[in-house]
Design an enzyme around this catalytic site. Structure first.
Site, PDB file in Angstrom:
ATOM      1  N   ASP A   9      46.925  34.084  37.413  1.00  0.00           N
ATOM      2  CA  ASP A   9      46.033  34.422  38.156  1.00  0.00           C
ATOM      3  C   ASP A   9      46.915  35.798  38.243  1.00  0.00           C
ATOM      4  O   ASP A   9      48.088  35.730  38.591  1.00  0.00           O
ATOM      5  CB  ASP A   9      45.186  34.405  38.789  1.00  0.00           C
ATOM      6  CG  ASP A   9      44.291  35.761  39.749  1.00  0.00           C
ATOM      7  OD1 ASP A   9      43.613  35.771  38.886  1.00  0.00           O
ATOM      8  OD2 ASP A   9      44.026  35.167  40.586  1.00  0.00           O
ATOM      9  N   LEU A  10      46.292  36.907  38.158  1.00  0.00           N
ATOM     10  CA  LEU A  10      46.776  37.797  38.660  1.00  0.00           C
ATOM     11  C   LEU A  10      46.676  38.949  39.808  1.00  0.00           C
ATOM     12  O   LEU A  10      47.737  38.560  40.918  1.00  0.00           O
ATOM     13  CB  LEU A  10      46.391  39.774  37.633  1.00  0.00           C
ATOM     14  CG  LEU A  10      46.921  40.283  37.752  1.00  0.00           C
ATOM     15  CD1 LEU A  10      48.601  40.742  37.534  1.00  0.00           C
ATOM     16  CD2 LEU A  10      46.303  41.575  37.229  1.00  0.00           C
ATOM     17  N   ASP A  11      45.647  39.781  40.629  1.00  0.00           N
ATOM     18  CA  ASP A  11      44.987  39.643  42.022  1.00  0.00           C
ATOM     19  C   ASP A  11      45.070  38.896  42.842  1.00  0.00           C
ATOM     20  O   ASP A  11      44.586  37.987  43.403  1.00  0.00           O
ATOM     21  CB  ASP A  11      43.346  40.921  41.484  1.00  0.00           C
ATOM     22  CG  ASP A  11      43.041  41.625  40.429  1.00  0.00           C
ATOM     23  OD1 ASP A  11      44.051  42.386  40.762  1.00  0.00           O
ATOM     24  OD2 ASP A  11      42.840  41.439  40.217  1.00  0.00           O
ATOM     25  N   THR A  17      46.990  42.765  45.026  1.00  0.00           N
ATOM     26  CA  THR A  17      45.648  44.016  44.071  1.00  0.00           C
ATOM     27  C   THR A  17      44.373  43.874  45.492  1.00  0.00           C
ATOM     28  O   THR A  17      43.356  44.247  44.788  1.00  0.00           O
ATOM     29  CB  THR A  17      45.437  43.893  43.324  1.00  0.00           C
ATOM     30  OG1 THR A  17      45.691  43.016  42.683  1.00  0.00           O
ATOM     31  CG2 THR A  17      46.315  45.275  42.994  1.00  0.00           C
ATOM     32  N   LYS A  45      36.840  36.894  45.647  1.00  0.00           N
ATOM     33  CA  LYS A  45      38.216  37.145  45.027  1.00  0.00           C
ATOM     34  C   LYS A  45      37.904  35.827  44.061  1.00  0.00           C
ATOM     35  O   LYS A  45      36.643  34.989  43.746  1.00  0.00           O
ATOM     36  CB  LYS A  45      39.475  35.917  46.163  1.00  0.00           C
ATOM     37  CG  LYS A  45      39.792  37.135  47.126  1.00  0.00           C
ATOM     38  CD  LYS A  45      40.799  36.633  47.802  1.00  0.00           C
ATOM     39  CE  LYS A  45      40.918  37.330  49.040  1.00  0.00           C
ATOM     40  NZ  LYS A  45      41.777  36.933  49.827  1.00  0.00           N
ATOM     41  N   GLY A  46      38.269  36.660  43.168  1.00  0.00           N
ATOM     42  CA  GLY A  46      38.230  35.964  41.382  1.00  0.00           C
ATOM     43  C   GLY A  46      36.941  36.208  40.571  1.00  0.00           C
ATOM     44  O   GLY A  46      36.695  36.013  39.585  1.00  0.00           O
ATOM     45  N   ARG A  49      33.587  41.739  38.822  1.00  0.00           N
ATOM     46  CA  ARG A  49      32.640  43.148  39.222  1.00  0.00           C
ATOM     47  C   ARG A  49      31.357  43.217  38.832  1.00  0.00           C
ATOM     48  O   ARG A  49      30.887  43.613  39.573  1.00  0.00           O
ATOM     49  CB  ARG A  49      33.478  43.908  38.205  1.00  0.00           C
ATOM     50  CG  ARG A  49      33.571  45.742  39.254  1.00  0.00           C
ATOM     51  CD  ARG A  49      33.385  47.048  38.226  1.00  0.00           C
ATOM     52  NE  ARG A  49      34.993  46.547  37.531  1.00  0.00           N
ATOM     53  CZ  ARG A  49      35.817  47.406  36.122  1.00  0.00           C
ATOM     54  NH1 ARG A  49      34.791  48.417  35.871  1.00  0.00           N
ATOM     55  NH2 ARG A  49      37.334  47.110  35.810  1.00  0.00           N
ATOM     56  N   SER A 114      43.618  36.241  34.216  1.00  0.00           N
ATOM     57  CA  SER A 114      42.561  36.563  35.250  1.00  0.00           C
ATOM     58  C   SER A 114      40.722  37.356  34.674  1.00  0.00           C
ATOM     59  O   SER A 114      41.125  37.484  34.446  1.00  0.00           O
ATOM     60  CB  SER A 114      43.375  37.969  35.131  1.00  0.00           C
ATOM     61  OG  SER A 114      43.026  39.166  36.065  1.00  0.00           O
ATOM     62  N   ALA A 115      40.550  37.778  35.610  1.00  0.00           N
ATOM     63  CA  ALA A 115      38.998  38.036  35.996  1.00  0.00           C
ATOM     64  C   ALA A 115      38.982  39.544  35.260  1.00  0.00           C
ATOM     65  O   ALA A 115      38.245  40.339  34.427  1.00  0.00           O
ATOM     66  CB  ALA A 115      38.254  37.549  37.211  1.00  0.00           C
ATOM     67  N   SER A 116      39.737  40.011  35.768  1.00  0.00           N
ATOM     68  CA  SER A 116      40.348  42.190  36.189  1.00  0.00           C
ATOM     69  C   SER A 116      39.769  42.385  34.394  1.00  0.00           C
ATOM     70  O   SER A 116      41.071  42.140  33.800  1.00  0.00           O
ATOM     71  CB  SER A 116      40.958  42.243  36.445  1.00  0.00           C
ATOM     72  OG  SER A 116      41.353  43.987  36.783  1.00  0.00           O
ATOM     73  N   ASN A 118      40.927  45.746  34.308  1.00  0.00           N
ATOM     74  CA  ASN A 118      42.155  46.463  34.718  1.00  0.00           C
ATOM     75  C   ASN A 118      43.682  45.535  34.652  1.00  0.00           C
ATOM     76  O   ASN A 118      44.518  45.936  34.950  1.00  0.00           O
ATOM     77  CB  ASN A 118      41.893  46.741  35.953  1.00  0.00           C
ATOM     78  CG  ASN A 118      40.492  47.851  35.796  1.00  0.00           C
ATOM     79  OD1 ASN A 118      41.017  48.597  35.311  1.00  0.00           O
ATOM     80  ND2 ASN A 118      40.034  47.548  37.499  1.00  0.00           N
ATOM     81  N   LYS A 145      35.208  33.212  35.848  1.00  0.00           N
ATOM     82  CA  LYS A 145      35.462  31.999  37.210  1.00  0.00           C
ATOM     83  C   LYS A 145      34.300  31.209  37.810  1.00  0.00           C
ATOM     84  O   LYS A 145      33.615  32.441  38.162  1.00  0.00           O
ATOM     85  CB  LYS A 145      36.663  32.650  37.845  1.00  0.00           C
ATOM     86  CG  LYS A 145      37.799  32.269  36.799  1.00  0.00           C
ATOM     87  CD  LYS A 145      39.105  33.258  37.778  1.00  0.00           C
ATOM     88  CE  LYS A 145      40.380  33.381  36.845  1.00  0.00           C
ATOM     89  NZ  LYS A 145      41.434  34.350  37.617  1.00  0.00           N
ATOM     90  N   GLU A 169      46.239  30.008  41.519  1.00  0.00           N
ATOM     91  CA  GLU A 169      45.681  30.529  41.916  1.00  0.00           C
ATOM     92  C   GLU A 169      45.169  31.532  43.421  1.00  0.00           C
ATOM     93  O   GLU A 169      45.464  30.003  43.880  1.00  0.00           O
ATOM     94  CB  GLU A 169      44.350  30.106  41.581  1.00  0.00           C
ATOM     95  CG  GLU A 169      43.276  30.259  39.975  1.00  0.00           C
ATOM     96  CD  GLU A 169      42.216  31.157  40.018  1.00  0.00           C
ATOM     97  OE1 GLU A 169      42.334  32.283  41.360  1.00  0.00           O
ATOM     98  OE2 GLU A 169      41.896  32.578  39.871  1.00  0.00           O
ATOM     99  N   ASP A 170      44.885  32.182  43.914  1.00  0.00           N
ATOM    100  CA  ASP A 170      44.297  32.456  44.911  1.00  0.00           C
ATOM    101  C   ASP A 170      42.690  32.384  45.125  1.00  0.00           C
ATOM    102  O   ASP A 170      42.690  32.453  46.519  1.00  0.00           O
ATOM    103  CB  ASP A 170      45.267  33.669  45.459  1.00  0.00           C
ATOM    104  CG  ASP A 170      43.857  34.989  44.981  1.00  0.00           C
ATOM    105  OD1 ASP A 170      43.425  34.766  43.730  1.00  0.00           O
ATOM    106  OD2 ASP A 170      43.917  36.306  45.457  1.00  0.00           O
TER     107      ASP A 170
END
Ligand code: BG6
Ligand code: MG
Length: 218
Positions: A9-11, A17, A45-46, A49, A114-116, A118, A145, A169-170
């Site tokens: 995962d990214l963020d 972020t 989180k995850g 938007r 990632s869900a983002s 960006n 997710k 994953e966070d």
């Protein structure tokens, strides 16, 4: 060499972020007179938007027009983009590079999940894009997710069966997605939030190369 696939995962996993998402949502929630603390943030989180704004509105018992909804999503993202525009390699979380480089040295395929929307911009800003064999982000999925779609697409792109994939994953939703996908889930954060993961570490400094070798052999 045995191969696993490692999906990050990214963020909140590669870069911090999560704090920028929090600041942007909090600012927006305040303009709507809705209470928004770290506690509410944990549940976002995850989460995509659109779904995040829906949740915030429901916590505040607010209904708004479709146009207003779009306007607020735009505002939140503009604010977030302002935060990330000044990011650089210093914002990569501790030992992330060590773990990525170790896995690359061991010839393990690596993907971003990632869900983002960006995600690619951020990877470029912190100069990590070339370490990933595949990138799956919010632009590539139709289901957010905890649906496992993002990770299953990652596994497919890397040509590795889900049960041989390891996910870092966070978020509560992300760990759930990895579990549903039948992957090995590694929570990055607190045991309290991520107790449903197969393993939980506070951050990557706690993940040793020996542990990674064990995962590869598993
Ligand atoms: C996830 C974050 O990675 O991406 C969420 O944890 C965020 O907080 C989601 O809402 C969507 O991100 P973006 O950048 O497309 O708004
Ligand atoms: Mg995350």
């Amino acid at each position: 060499m045995i191969k696993k696939a490692f999906i990050f995962d990214l963020d909140g996993v590669i870069v911090d972020t999560a704090k920028y998402h929090f600041l942007a949502w909090q600012k927006l929630a305040r303009t709507l007179d809705i209470d928004f603390t770290e506690k509410e943030n944990e549940q976002l989180k995850g989460v995509s938007r659109v779904r995040s704004l829906e949740k915030i509105l429901s916590w505040g018992n607010k209904t708004i027009s479709e146009n207003k909804f779009k306007e607020l999503m735009g505002k939140k993202n503009d604010d977030y983009l302002n935060h990330i525009s000044i990011m650089n390699e210093n914002e990569i979380l501790p030992d992330v590079n060590r773990v990525l480089d170790f896995l690359i040295e061991k010839q393990q395929p690596i993907a971003l999940g990632s869900a983002s929307k960006n995600a690619r911009t951020i990877l470029e800003r912190v100069n990590l894009k070339n370490k990933f064999d595949a990138i799956v982000d919010g632009n590539d999925v139709s289901k957010a997710k905890p649906d496992p779609e993002v990770f299953l697409i990652g596994a497919e792109l890397l040509k590795i069966k889900p049960e041989y994939c390891v996910v870092f994953e966070d978020s509560v939703a992300g760990v759930e997605a990895a579990n549903v996908a039948n992957m090995i889930s590694i929570g990055i954060g607190s045991e309290e939030n991520l107790g449903h993961a197969n393993f939980v570490f506070r951050d990557f400094t706690e993940i040793s190369n020996e542990f990674l070798i064990e995962l590869i052999k598993k």
